[in-house]
Design an enzyme around this catalytic site. Structure first.
Site, PDB file in Angstrom:
ATOM      1  N   GLY A  54     -74.939 -15.450 -60.279  1.00 33.32           N
ATOM      2  CA  GLY A  54     -73.824 -15.153 -61.173  1.00 33.32           C
ATOM      3  C   GLY A  54     -74.197 -15.492 -62.593  1.00 33.32           C
ATOM      4  N   CYS A  81     -79.848 -18.617 -56.667  1.00 27.98           N
ATOM      5  CA  CYS A  81     -79.751 -18.655 -58.131  1.00 27.98           C
ATOM      6  C   CYS A  81     -78.512 -19.454 -58.566  1.00 27.98           C
ATOM      7  CB  CYS A  81     -79.751 -17.235 -58.676  1.00 27.98           C
ATOM      8  SG  CYS A  81     -80.147 -17.185 -60.414  1.00 27.98           S
ATOM      9  N   TYR A  82     -77.510 -18.818 -59.154  1.00 24.87           N
ATOM     10  CA  TYR A  82     -76.327 -19.586 -59.532  1.00 24.87           C
ATOM     11  C   TYR A  82     -75.739 -20.307 -58.319  1.00 24.87           C
ATOM     12  CZ  TYR A  82     -71.820 -21.030 -61.309  1.00 24.87           C
ATOM     13  OH  TYR A  82     -70.740 -21.790 -61.668  1.00 24.87           O
ATOM     14  N   HIS A 166     -84.399 -14.396 -56.224  1.00 22.34           N
ATOM     15  CA  HIS A 166     -83.512 -13.455 -55.532  1.00 22.34           C
ATOM     16  C   HIS A 166     -84.192 -12.817 -54.319  1.00 22.34           C
ATOM     17  CE1 HIS A 166     -80.204 -13.488 -58.430  1.00 22.34           C
ATOM     18  NE2 HIS A 166     -81.151 -13.785 -59.307  1.00 22.34           N
ATOM     19  N   GLU A 168     -82.815 -10.897 -52.248  1.00 17.30           N
ATOM     20  CA  GLU A 168     -82.184  -9.622 -51.905  1.00 17.30           C
ATOM     21  C   GLU A 168     -82.807  -8.426 -52.600  1.00 17.30           C
ATOM     22  OE1 GLU A 168     -81.014 -12.037 -53.696  1.00 17.30           O
ATOM     23  OE2 GLU A 168     -79.681 -11.385 -55.311  1.00 17.30           O
ATOM     24  N   SER A 220     -63.889  17.974 -45.771  1.00 17.98           N
ATOM     25  CA  SER A 220     -64.381  18.685 -46.952  1.00 17.98           C
ATOM     26  C   SER A 220     -65.803  19.193 -46.766  1.00 17.98           C
ATOM     27  CB  SER A 220     -64.360  17.735 -48.148  1.00 17.98           C
ATOM     28  OG  SER A 220     -65.329  16.711 -47.946  1.00 17.98           O
ATOM     29  N   GLY A 221     -66.467  18.711 -45.719  1.00 23.14           N
ATOM     30  CA  GLY A 221     -67.879  19.068 -45.557  1.00 23.14           C
ATOM     31  C   GLY A 221     -68.779  17.944 -46.034  1.00 23.14           C
ATOM     32  N   GLY A 222     -68.203  16.963 -46.697  1.00 24.32           N
ATOM     33  CA  GLY A 222     -68.977  15.815 -47.164  1.00 24.32           C
ATOM     34  C   GLY A 222     -69.294  14.868 -46.008  1.00 24.32           C
ATOM     35  N   VAL A 223     -70.248  13.983 -46.244  1.00 24.65           N
ATOM     36  CA  VAL A 223     -70.688  13.065 -45.191  1.00 24.65           C
ATOM     37  C   VAL A 223     -69.544  12.159 -44.736  1.00 24.65           C
ATOM     38  CG1 VAL A 223     -72.443  11.370 -44.562  1.00 24.65           C
ATOM     39  CG2 VAL A 223     -72.827  12.880 -46.503  1.00 24.65           C
ATOM     40  N   ASP A 224     -68.879  11.539 -45.719  1.00 27.12           N
ATOM     41  CA  ASP A 224     -67.889  10.525 -45.358  1.00 27.12           C
ATOM     42  C   ASP A 224     -66.725  11.113 -44.569  1.00 27.12           C
ATOM     43  OD1 ASP A 224     -69.565   8.900 -46.757  1.00 27.12           O
ATOM     44  OD2 ASP A 224     -68.330   8.830 -48.558  1.00 27.12           O
ATOM     45  N   SER A 225     -66.173  12.229 -45.057  1.00 27.41           N
ATOM     46  CA  SER A 225     -65.026  12.774 -44.344  1.00 27.41           C
ATOM     47  C   SER A 225     -65.442  13.287 -42.967  1.00 27.41           C
ATOM     48  CB  SER A 225     -64.318  13.856 -45.166  1.00 27.41           C
ATOM     49  OG  SER A 225     -65.015  15.073 -45.132  1.00 27.41           O
ATOM     50  N   SER A 226     -66.651  13.803 -42.848  1.00 24.25           N
ATOM     51  CA  SER A 226     -67.098  14.305 -41.538  1.00 24.25           C
ATOM     52  C   SER A 226     -67.290  13.163 -40.546  1.00 24.25           C
ATOM     53  CB  SER A 226     -68.424  15.061 -41.669  1.00 24.25           C
ATOM     54  OG  SER A 226     -68.280  16.136 -42.546  1.00 24.25           O
ATOM     55  N   LYS A 366     -72.964   3.293 -47.466  1.00 22.58           N
ATOM     56  CA  LYS A 366     -73.345   4.699 -47.272  1.00 22.58           C
ATOM     57  C   LYS A 366     -74.470   4.865 -46.236  1.00 22.58           C
ATOM     58  CE  LYS A 366     -72.575   8.886 -48.890  1.00 22.58           C
ATOM     59  NZ  LYS A 366     -71.262   9.427 -49.283  1.00 22.58           N
TER      60      LYS A 366
END
Ligand code: XMP
Length: 519
Positions: A54, A81-82, A166, A168, A220-226, A366
């Site tokens: 942070g 770190c912080y 870090h 990550e 809609s054809g998008g990944v998330d909605s499908s 995602k």
């Protein structure tokens, strides 16, 4: 209940990355602001805590501190770190302002046997101002770097560790292993966060939420909605009605593909509304970008509402919200930034429609959505689909949107996509640090006519602009350095194969100052 690690966010830009890296080790992990009420993180019955980095200094007034419940839980803690400095402060060690910031790659030497890092030297990524001067009682110094005499410390008895660097970020090559050892070996969390268990858990959650009620979904054809739709379908079968509004603004073959995959292949009860004519009518004479967006958004909602009424106004609506959209972060809020475009998703539905939301992807990143989609049998081309604006081709068809111009654009766009795919340059990179390939590539039809010559004939036709960008987060982007030969082939094909286009240009502007889309 699935084993979990809690990350407390002290305002680091990397906080979400820590969560992702832990989940990559198949251990479930969630992010909470450092000052969230104890019962929220504790509801997960976590196996351990990670304290993020942070921007603050522990000795500033009102600096974020480690909440008491963390120590009361007697669970292992990893401060980064912080987070390490806050841990030191809380447990009676000493933090000092560093003479100068240490930023960039550094080598950490580990001399003492310990369960997190092997002995020897390893490259790590440093980004800190303050440093630890004296570790808290009970801690030993486990590693040092040239600028940080205490780059790694631990109290093996209590399972408390601090890293000045870090783990990550990708610039710490051994970082994923450090996080795995902490989560799995120190905290004893079982690595059970896999697509199969995610699917099982989501299905269970959806079933519990909706009971025997009807659920509506906008595809809609998008990944998330499908993926959200298919997951819900797996959970409740025929109680789900999915509506696909074909606006006529999708790319070549896309509407047919969506239906074929969802309905024929995956058995979703899909209602297609063919609304191309309606959208063309509504867009007649509209050229201003924001006006196009408004017209399309409104019409979409009207059509969707009518469908919902026909289906007896189901109580629930599926939404493809994903974790980055909902995660609370202590980092500075970017959402307050000035609005450049009124982004919206077709499927982003009005609040006045009083649906209760079913959000099966709410806790997924995602890349996890993609992994789940793959496990559910969605085809790669849908899972790896590039981002596509809600208003579709309308905002890539500059000037007036007509059926003829849309078709011109669609054909040019298909040629671009086709050639990029053949060259292996199409896949979306989900890697969070290195932008590779063309993260997004599309054609734009300009309302600009210029003179050309084809055969012995003078032509006076429109222009296609090609846009291909590399980007990590779509907030900034650079134009892709596509090979000249590839550009030549694309240009040739477009001029030869697409009626009404006699010139092709390549957009060499980064974002900022341009945006990715032209409208
Ligand atoms: P810009 O053009 O603002 O776009 O640089 C950034 C990213 O967002 C996508 N985009 C949209 N996505 N609804 C969406 O869901 C929209 O209205 C919209 N407009 C732009 C764009 O394709 C790029 O990936």
């Amino acid at each position: 209940m699935i084993d979990a690690i809690v990350v407390l966010d002290f305002g680091s830009q990397y906080a979400q990355l820590i969560v992702r890296r832990v989940r990559e080790q198949q251990v479930y992990c969630e992010l909470f602001p450092w000052d969230a009420p104890a019962e929220r993180p504790m509801a997960l019955r976590p196996k351990g805590f990670i304290l993020s980095g942070g921007p603050a200094s522990v000795y500033e007034r009102d600096a974020p501190s480690v909440p008491a419940y963390v120590f009361e839980s007697r669970l292992p803690v990893l401060g980064i770190c912080y987070g390490m400095q806050a841990l030191t402060q809380a447990l009676g060690g000493k933090v000092a302002a560093a003479g100068e910031r240490e930023y960039g790659s550094a080598e950490v030497y580990v001399e003492t046997q310990n369960p997190l890092l092997d002995r020897g030297a390893q490259m790590v990524w440093m980004s800190h101002g303050d440093r630890i001067e004296a570790p808290p009682p009970g801690f030993s110094v486990l590693g040092r770097s040239a600028n940080s005499p205490i780059a790694f410390m631990g109290d093996l008895e209590r399972g408390y560790f601090g890293l000045q660097f870090h783990p990550e970020v990708q610039h710490t090559p051994g970082g994923a292993e450090i996080l795995r050892r902490f989560a799995v070996e120190i905290c004893g969390a079982r690595p059970e966060w896999t697509p199969t268990s995610i699917i099982a858990q989501s299905i269970e959650r959806v079933r519990q939420q909706v009971g025997d009620q009807m659920v509506l979904s906008a595809v809609s054809g998008g990944v998330d909605s499908s993926v959200a739709t298919v997951l819900t379908q797996r959970a409740i079968g025929e109680q789900l009605a999915a509506v696909f509004v074909d606006t006529g603004l999708l790319r070549l073959g896309e509407a047919a593909k969506v239906q074929q995959v969802l309905r024929d292949q995956l058995g979703v009860e899909l209602i297609t509304v063919n609304a191309e004519e309606q959208f063309l009518q509504a867009l007649k004479g509209v050229v201003a970008p924001e006006e196009k967006r408004r017209v399309i958004g409104e019409l979409f909602i009207r059509i969707f509402e009518a469908q919902a009424r026909q289906l007896g106004m189901p109580r629930f609506l599926v939404q493809g919200t994903i974790y980055p959209d909902v995660v609370e972060s202590s980092a500075p809020d970017r959402s307050k930034a000035q609005r450049i475009k009124s982004h919206h998703n077709v499927g982003g539905l009005p609040e006045k429609m009083q649906f209760e939301l079913v959000e099966p992807l709410r806790y997924l990143f995602k890349d996890e959505v993609r992994a789940v989609g793959e496990a559910l049998g969605l085809p790669a081309e849908l899972i790896w689909r590039q981002p596509f604006p809600g208003p579709g081709l309308a905002v890539r068809c500059l000037g007036e949107v007509t059926a003829e111009r849309l078709q011109r654009l669609r054909l040019a766009d298909a040629i671009l996509t086709d050639e990029l795919a053949s060259a292996g340059l199409l896949r979306v990179s989900t890697d969070s640090t290195t932008p590779t390939g063309s993260a997004q590539a599309f054609a734009v039809l300009l309302p600009v006519r210029s003179v050309g010559v084809m055969g012995d004939q003078r032509t006076y036709q429109e222009t296609i602009a090609l846009r291909a960008v590399t980007t990590v987060d779509f907030m900034t982007a650079d134009w892709a350095r596509l090979p000249y030969d590839l550009l030549a082939r694309i240009s040739n094909r477009i001029v030869n194969e697409v009626e009404g286009v006699n010139r092709v240009v390549y957009d060499i502007t980064s974002k900022p100052p341009a945006t990715i889309e032209w409208e």
